[in-house]
Scaffold this active site. Structure first.
Site: not given
Ligand SMILES: Cc1cc2nc3c(=O)[nH]c(=O)nc-3n(C[C@H](O)[C@H](O)[C@H](O)COP(=O)(O)OP(=O)(O)OC[C@H]3O[C@@H](n4cnc5c(N)ncnc54)[C@H](O)[C@@H]3O)c2cc1C
Length: 340
Positions: A164, A239, A335
């Site tokens: 992570r 998480s 996380e």
């Molecule tokens: C129900 C649920 C289940 C999940 N299960 C998992 C799992 O099984 N495994 C896991 O690892 N995670 C899991 N997650 C966490 C999450 O889905 C992941 O971390 C996902 O990659 C976040 O993507 P996002 O586009 O929503 O990013 P955001 O939440 O919008 O951003 C996350 C981070 O990435 C940065 N960021 C976003 N886009 C960019 C870009 N284009 N360039 C640079 N930085 C950027 C943001 O600034 C921030 O720091 C889960 C979340 C939920 C709600």
């Protein structure tokens, strides 16, 4: 040219469903937009890149310019026979990308199906599930260096991927907008079922025939549904805490407090503990703080019960971290990205 200030609530753009107001919000659609941001950087206190908002805890007021990257598309760059080099753009939904690859016969990412969010965020915390991580397949990341105003390619080994974690979480890389990811996938179906076997899921009917892609995807869907709340019903970010990875000394100390501690030996002198188990065994499952609760079915998850505020979320997380530390000597880490 300057961006016009217009207040916007990001409540529907973060899965914890927190009210979060910003004056400057900009959707990046092309290279002209990237150049525009670089040329006006001095106008904003800071920049914040938002993907699908599924791994962020946002405050009531964001003073930064909030950027969303809408680049889309998935393409094959090279075909090496058994392997293929695939590029996916940052604005694609991660799950759709995984399913597209499976439909095309490009295998490897299947265990990461159903993870919410965008392709652009996948490298940031090196998403992982069921025994695999994004880093296992990453070849490189294409990003826009906001300060220099140029495109860079960052090879996987330069991303320092870990559990992570990656360089994109470090301050110096906050100025890199991820535009696309390049992954190497296989044309040979050889799913990684180790996690399911170890955790006793292999007895599930749908996993008996691991040769069937649909069965695996269905099984992952079922497992995730049984452990994760539906984001449409309760705001959450999956998480909330990382599973701590600790030294043998800390492990022996924690065993003293909890002889039946759940752990996975990583390598010599490194043990991964289940954060959910620790939180549960410290008595937090189902507890409330303001409008935030610890999920009844999985103590690793914090839920918005409707009217949660940033301070409630951080307050409950702090109480849990302190209590787990006092009772086990283990310091939990949050996380998702908490925007201060
Ligand atoms: C129900 C649920 C289940 C999940 N299960 C998992 C799992 O099984 N495994 C896991 O690892 N995670 C899991 N997650 C966490 C999450 O889905 C992941 O971390 C996902 O990659 C976040 O993507 P996002 O586009 O929503 O990013 P955001 O939440 O919008 O951003 C996350 C981070 O990435 C940065 N960021 C976003 N886009 C960019 C870009 N284009 N360039 C640079 N930085 C950027 C943001 O600034 C921030 O720091 C889960 C979340 C939920 C709600």
């Amino acid at each position: 040219m300057k961006l016009e200030s217009k207040q916007q609530n990001l409540k529907d753009l973060n899965t914890f469903k927190l009210n979060s107001f910003t004056d400057y919000f900009f959707v990046v659609r092309n290279f002209e937009d990237l150049k525009f941001i670089t040329s006006t950087l001095g106008d904003y206190k800071d920049i914040f890149i938002l993907g699908g908002g599924s791994n962020v805890i946002l405050p009531e007021c964001i003073e930064s310019l909030v950027i969303k990257v809408n680049f889309s598309g998935i393409r094959m760059i090279s075909d090496f026979g058994n392997d293929v080099l695939i590029e996916a753009y940052a604005g694609e939904f991660w799950h759709n990308f995984v399913i597209h690859c499976l439909n095309m016969g490009w295998y490897g990412l299947e265990n990461l199906a159903f993870i919410p969010g965008t392709v652009g965020a996948a490298p940031v915390q090196n998403i992982g599930a069921y025994g695999i991580e994004f880093s296992n397949y990453c070849y490189s990341i294409i990003a826009w260096d906001l300060l220099k105003g140029e495109i860079v390619e960052i090879l996987a080994r330069e991303c320092f991927f870990a559990y992570r974690n990656s360089i994109f979480k470090q301050k110096t890389y906050k100025n890199f907008i991820i535009l696309s990811v390049r992954v190497i996938l296989s044309k040979i179906w050889n799913p990684n079922l180790e996690y399911f076997k170890i955790n006793d899921y292999s007895t599930r009917k749908s996993l008996e025939d691991s040769k069937n892609i649909n069965n695996l995807i269905e099984a992952i869907f079922d497992i995730r549904r049984s452990k994760l709340p539906n984001i449409k019903e309760f705001g959450n970010v999956g998480s909330f805490f990382k599973n701590p990875i600790i030294s043998e000394e800390s492990f022996l100390n924690a065993l003293h407090f909890f002889p039946d501690l759940v752990f996975w030996e990583q390598r010599k002198d490194a043990y991964k503990l289940s954060a959910g188990w620790l939180i549960d065994n410290c008595g937090w499952r189902g507890k409330n703080y303001g409008s935030v609760a610890v999920y009844e079915k999985n103590a690793l998850i914090l839920l918005n019960q409707g009217l949660a505020k940033f301070d409630d979320v951080i307050g409950l997380a702090a109480l849990i971290i302190n209590d787990v530390y006092n009772k086990s000597g283990i310091k939990l880490e949050i996380e998702p990205l908490v925007y201060y």
